[in-house]
Design an enzyme around this catalytic site. Structure first.
Site, short mmCIF file in Angstrom:
data_model
loop_
_atom_site.label_atom_id
_atom_site.label_comp_id
_atom_site.label_asym_id
_atom_site.label_seq_id
_atom_site.Cartn_x
_atom_site.Cartn_y
_atom_site.Cartn_z
N HIS A 48 0.88 -1.16 0.00
CA HIS A 48 0.00 0.00 0.00
C HIS A 48 0.92 1.22 0.00
O HIS A 48 2.06 1.13 0.48
CB HIS A 48 -0.87 0.03 1.26
CG HIS A 48 -1.86 -1.10 1.32
ND1 HIS A 48 -1.88 -2.01 2.34
CD2 HIS A 48 -2.84 -1.45 0.46
CE1 HIS A 48 -2.86 -2.89 2.11
NE2 HIS A 48 -3.44 -2.57 0.97
N ASP A 51 2.24 1.67 3.34
CA ASP A 51 3.17 0.64 3.83
C ASP A 51 4.59 1.09 3.50
O ASP A 51 5.52 0.91 4.28
CB ASP A 51 2.97 -0.72 3.11
CG ASP A 51 1.67 -1.41 3.48
OD1 ASP A 51 1.26 -1.32 4.66
OD2 ASP A 51 1.08 -2.08 2.60
N GLU A 173 -8.79 -4.40 -8.60
CA GLU A 173 -9.06 -5.61 -7.80
C GLU A 173 -10.52 -5.57 -7.38
O GLU A 173 -10.89 -4.88 -6.43
CB GLU A 173 -8.13 -5.64 -6.57
CG GLU A 173 -8.36 -6.85 -5.69
CD GLU A 173 -7.45 -6.88 -4.45
OE1 GLU A 173 -6.49 -6.09 -4.37
OE2 GLU A 173 -7.73 -7.71 -3.57
N GLU A 209 -8.93 -11.76 -6.79
CA GLU A 209 -8.76 -12.40 -5.47
C GLU A 209 -9.79 -13.49 -5.31
O GLU A 209 -11.00 -13.26 -5.48
CB GLU A 209 -8.89 -11.37 -4.34
CG GLU A 209 -8.85 -12.05 -2.97
CD GLU A 209 -8.61 -11.12 -1.82
OE1 GLU A 209 -7.78 -10.20 -1.94
OE2 GLU A 209 -9.24 -11.33 -0.77
N HIS A 212 -12.79 -12.77 -3.08
CA HIS A 212 -13.72 -11.77 -3.60
C HIS A 212 -14.69 -12.41 -4.60
O HIS A 212 -15.87 -12.06 -4.63
CB HIS A 212 -12.96 -10.62 -4.27
CG HIS A 212 -12.08 -9.85 -3.33
ND1 HIS A 212 -11.30 -8.80 -3.73
CD2 HIS A 212 -11.84 -9.99 -1.99
CE1 HIS A 212 -10.64 -8.30 -2.68
NE2 HIS A 212 -10.94 -9.04 -1.62
N ASP A 247 -15.50 -11.20 5.59
CA ASP A 247 -14.28 -11.33 4.80
C ASP A 247 -13.24 -12.14 5.58
O ASP A 247 -12.85 -11.74 6.68
CB ASP A 247 -13.77 -9.89 4.60
CG ASP A 247 -12.87 -9.77 3.43
OD1 ASP A 247 -12.58 -10.78 2.78
OD2 ASP A 247 -12.44 -8.64 3.16
N ASP A 249 -10.22 -14.15 4.17
CA ASP A 249 -8.82 -14.23 3.70
C ASP A 249 -8.10 -15.45 4.26
O ASP A 249 -6.99 -15.34 4.82
CB ASP A 249 -8.04 -12.95 4.06
CG ASP A 249 -8.60 -11.71 3.40
OD1 ASP A 249 -9.22 -11.84 2.32
OD2 ASP A 249 -8.43 -10.62 3.95
N ASP A 282 -3.00 -13.20 -0.51
CA ASP A 282 -3.63 -12.19 0.34
C ASP A 282 -4.35 -12.94 1.45
O ASP A 282 -5.56 -13.15 1.38
CB ASP A 282 -4.59 -11.31 -0.48
CG ASP A 282 -4.95 -10.02 0.25
OD1 ASP A 282 -4.49 -9.85 1.40
OD2 ASP A 282 -5.68 -9.20 -0.31
#
Ligand code: 3MF
Ligand code: MG
Ligand code: MG
Length: 344
Positions: A48, A51, A173, A209, A212, A247, A249, A282
């Site tokens: 990011h 980041d 994304e 992803e 997603h 969510d 992940d 991810d």
């Protein structure tokens, strides 16, 4: 040996807590994560904007570039590349009601500023990809925004990024919901439509992803295949998700092994990675995971992805052909099950 080069973002290793519980796991310093990523065999790091450059909002453009150069030196030290930079618009109070689609002009300008800075950071890190996870680009209250105007605003924002830098590639994304209720651009099909409507579709593609796609009620391997058929799958976020709920992940393959196999199979069959694309993860640790196990979900995801790659390579295409021709789908399905159960 895997044919793939794997990548991971620093947010995959995280202090733990859910909305209802106490903190588990300590925060690990950035450099320690990078060192460990190299040890685990990753080739690249995903970023990011903040980041790479924490405190980005309070720095000048030159200061931001200087900070990014320090990160590049750190990556070089550990032999890692940068895969992409994604503007983290969803965490900022300016973009709480969306960035590119916000109803407030000042907030839309802020979203563009962060996007241009993300492009600058990508240039300093030596990568040519920007990822737009359109986290808040949709509605919580449907009547707050026009879906037509919102879609046009997204296209306009991407056009401005394409103008700002003539080499940068934009990867959308898609995600159908969370943190907002209804996204404007929720699936790879939407991404392809938006790409076609921009001023340079050859520089606008997708990052799929797994979770997603599952949240949208779709099969991730078909989403991957659709984008690959258009020559526009430039990134993936492999992970897993137990149905349509919050969510998750999860570690790649732990919930939907057959779907995970088919994701790897479609990537293998169509030469994913030949143009330098990375297989990105991810994934998040479980809420209960202890600090000493902070990287286990990454190790496990890599192990599962590589094992499935080996199975995809062994896939018996002549048996498949025979089954398809004789319409013996039961036999083909059982063959896949045997392969996955280690009986073939
Ligand atoms: C959310 C995501 C995001 C994006 C990341 C990079 C935090 O569901 O998948 O991860 O992948 O921001 O675009
Ligand atoms: Mg996600
Ligand atoms: Mg993601």
């Amino acid at each position: 040996m895997s044919r793939f080069q794997f990548s991971v973002g620093p947010w995959n290793v995280h202090s733990g807590a859910d909305s209802y519980g106490p903190a588990t796991r300590d925060e690990i310093p950035f450099e320690e994560k990078v060192k460990k990523f190299a040890e685990l065999g990753f080739s690249a790091v995903q970023f990011h904007d903040d980041d790479a450059v924490p405190n980005i909002n309070n720095l000048s453009e030159e200061e931001i570039k200087a900070e990014a150069r320090k990160v590049k030196a750190l990556l070089d030290r550990y032999g890692l590349k940068a895969e992409f930079v994604a503007p983290r618009l969803w965490m900022d109070p300016h973009t709480i009601d969306g960035g590119y689609m916000s109803s407030c002009e000042k907030d839309r300008e802020f979203a563009m500023w962060r996007s241009y800075r993300s492009i600058d950071i990508a240039n300093e890190l030596g990568c040519d990809k920007i990822v737009l996870w359109l986290a808040r680009e949709g509605t919580l209250c449907a009547e707050t925004k026009s879906p037509v105007e919102s879609t046009r605003r997204l296209i306009e924002a991407i056009d401005k990024m394409l103008d700002y830098d003539k080499k940068i590639k934009i990867l959308i994304e898609p995600k159908p919901n969370e943190p907002i209720d209804r996204s404007i651009c929720g699936t790879i099909g939407h991404v392809m439509g938006v790409s076609a409507a921009t001023k340079d579709p050859s520089r606008v593609g997708g990052l799929l992803e797994s979770a997603h796609a599952i949240l949208a009620g779709l099969d991730p391997s078909h989403e991957i295949g659709f984008a690959m058929a258009m020559g526009k799958l430039w990134g993936v976020h492999l992970n897993d998700q137990n149905g349509i709920k919050f969510d998750q992940d999860k570690t790649f393959g732990v919930e939907n092994l057959r779907q995970a196999f088919n994701q790897i199979k479609v990537l293998v069959e169509n030469g994913y990675g030949k143009n330098g694309e990375y297989v990105g993860l991810d994934v998040k640790a479980m809420r209960t995971t202890k600090t000493e196990d902070s990287y286990k979900h990454l190790e496990n995801s890599l192990r599962i992805a590589k094992a499935l790659e080996e199975k995809a390579e062994r896939f018996d295409y002549s048996f498949q052909k025979k089954c398809v021709e004789s319409r013996d789908f039961e036999a083909l399905e059982m063959y896949v099950m045997d392969l996955l159960m280690g009986l073939k």
